[in-house]
Design an enzyme around this catalytic site. Structure first.
Site, mmCIF file in Angstrom:
data_model
loop_
_atom_site.group_PDB
_atom_site.id
_atom_site.type_symbol
_atom_site.label_atom_id
_atom_site.label_comp_id
_atom_site.label_asym_id
_atom_site.label_seq_id
_atom_site.Cartn_x
_atom_site.Cartn_y
_atom_site.Cartn_z
ATOM 1 N N ASN A 109 0.790 -0.948 -0.203
ATOM 2 C CA ASN A 109 -0.050 -0.103 -0.206
ATOM 3 C C ASN A 109 1.275 1.470 0.194
ATOM 4 O O ASN A 109 2.036 1.397 0.322
ATOM 5 C CB ASN A 109 -0.647 0.047 1.131
ATOM 6 C CG ASN A 109 -2.001 1.071 1.488
ATOM 7 O OD1 ASN A 109 -2.765 1.766 0.411
ATOM 8 N ND2 ASN A 109 -1.502 1.659 2.163
ATOM 9 N N HIS A 111 0.880 4.732 1.555
ATOM 10 C CA HIS A 111 0.462 6.185 2.347
ATOM 11 C C HIS A 111 0.577 7.388 2.574
ATOM 12 O O HIS A 111 2.243 7.126 2.290
ATOM 13 C CB HIS A 111 0.580 5.085 3.566
ATOM 14 C CG HIS A 111 -0.568 6.397 4.943
ATOM 15 N ND1 HIS A 111 -1.768 6.499 4.452
ATOM 16 C CD2 HIS A 111 -0.563 6.444 5.488
ATOM 17 C CE1 HIS A 111 -2.147 7.264 5.517
ATOM 18 N NE2 HIS A 111 -1.331 7.328 6.751
ATOM 19 N N GLU A 176 5.471 10.395 -4.165
ATOM 20 C CA GLU A 176 4.847 9.304 -4.220
ATOM 21 C C GLU A 176 5.277 8.172 -5.637
ATOM 22 O O GLU A 176 5.307 7.254 -5.911
ATOM 23 C CB GLU A 176 3.231 9.128 -3.773
ATOM 24 C CG GLU A 176 3.088 9.672 -3.015
ATOM 25 C CD GLU A 176 1.585 9.570 -2.432
ATOM 26 O OE1 GLU A 176 0.678 8.673 -2.784
ATOM 27 O OE2 GLU A 176 0.731 9.896 -1.238
HETATM 28 C C1 GAR Z 1 -2.557 8.714 -2.606
HETATM 29 O O1 GAR Z 1 -1.749 10.603 -1.738
HETATM 30 C C2 GAR Z 1 -2.210 8.292 -1.706
HETATM 31 O O2 GAR Z 1 -1.054 7.774 -0.729
HETATM 32 C C3 GAR Z 1 -3.385 8.181 -0.299
HETATM 33 O O3 GAR Z 1 -4.476 8.497 -2.361
HETATM 34 C C4 GAR Z 1 -4.053 9.395 -3.365
HETATM 35 C C5 GAR Z 1 -4.361 8.648 -4.359
HETATM 36 O O4 GAR Z 1 -3.931 9.134 -4.993
HETATM 37 N N1 GAR Z 1 -3.443 6.917 -0.375
HETATM 38 C C6 GAR Z 1 -4.221 7.039 1.202
HETATM 39 O O5 GAR Z 1 -4.604 7.673 1.387
HETATM 40 C C7 GAR Z 1 -4.418 5.480 1.916
HETATM 41 N N2 GAR Z 1 -4.928 6.086 3.099
HETATM 42 P P1 GAR Z 1 -3.973 8.534 -6.312
HETATM 43 O O6 GAR Z 1 -5.166 7.634 -6.755
HETATM 44 O O7 GAR Z 1 -4.345 9.724 -7.553
HETATM 45 O O8 GAR Z 1 -2.981 7.973 -6.681
#
Ligand code: GAR
Length: 216
Positions: A109, A111, A176
């Site tokens: 995952n 985060h 990320e």
């Molecule tokens: C990202 O920032 C990811 O780290 C977060 O949601 C976003 C998704 O962006 N995930 C969480 O918060 C999980 N707990 P994306 O759909 O553009 O990849």
């Protein structure tokens, strides 16, 4: 080259999915995306998958009577595509221990915080509120407890004096997108593997200068 078969699970815009799609386009990248699953219909991430010619499936949690039958459908889809590593990329449903244990050490995952700080939602706003000098993001193996599990890779992101939640979200996403393909590569190449409650590394340089903010 043998390639690791990925299943990517999303709920929204899919910018991390896009980073994986772009990485997998390189002939020498050691993984392929076999299926993209969204629990929400009509999200941007599904369009990204289709544009890349990938199998894109909606498994809408609202269409199921209970969590177990929703997760059975996820499991069946991943198994049908012979997925070896599940990548949660902005997948915003909590998974039961039953599902997580079926994919133990085969599911990671991303985060948006420097875990174990700031589990849960609104990570950037909470970090700004607390005045910490570093935010970050983490890729970890999934365990039944939310936002917990052996850590594969982290970025520590200094918070600027004029930082806003929006700017921190945007800045964090750029890290990320660098990290997700890199972490999957480490796993696919056998350089990162779970050992107890940590990740053990092989042939990976972990020596780096520390960061101090503000500069002394
Ligand atoms: C990202 O920032 C990811 O780290 C977060 O949601 C976003 C998704 O962006 N995930 C969480 O918060 C999980 N707990 P994306 O759909 O553009 O990849």
């Amino acid at each position: 080259m043998r390639k690791l078969r990925l299943g990517v699970m999303i709920s929204g815009s899919g910018t991390n999915l896009q980073a994986l799609i772009d990485a997998c386009a390189a002939a020498d990248y050691p993984a392929t995306i076999e299926v993209v699953i969204s629990n929400r219909p009509n999200v941007r991430g599904l369009e990204r998958a289709e544009q890349a010619g990938l199998k894109a499936v909606t498994i809408d949690h609202k269409a199921f009577d209970d969590k177990e039958s929703f997760e059975d459908a996820l499991h069946e889809c991943l198994s049908d595509h012979k997925v070896e590593l599940v990548c949660l990329a902005g997948f915003m449903r909590l998974l039961t221990a039953g599902f997580v244990n079926r994919w133990r050490d085969r599911m990671i995952n991303i985060h948006p915080s420097l875990l174990p700080s700031y589990k849960g939602l609104h990570t950037h706003a909470r970090a700004l509120e607390d005045g910490v000098r570093f935010a970050g993001c983490t890729i970890h193996y999934v365990r039944p407890e939310m936002d917990n599990g052996p850590i594969v890779m982290q970025a520590a992101i200094p918070i600027a004096s004029d930082e806003t939640e929006e700017s921190l979200i945007a800045k964090t996403l750029t890290y990320e997108h660098k990290m997700y393909p890199a972490a999957v590569r480490l796993i696919a190449e056998g350089k990162a593997r779970v050992s107890g409650n940590k990740v053990a590394f092989k042939d990976v340089d972990l020596v780096m200068p520390g960061l101090i903010s503000p500069l002394p």
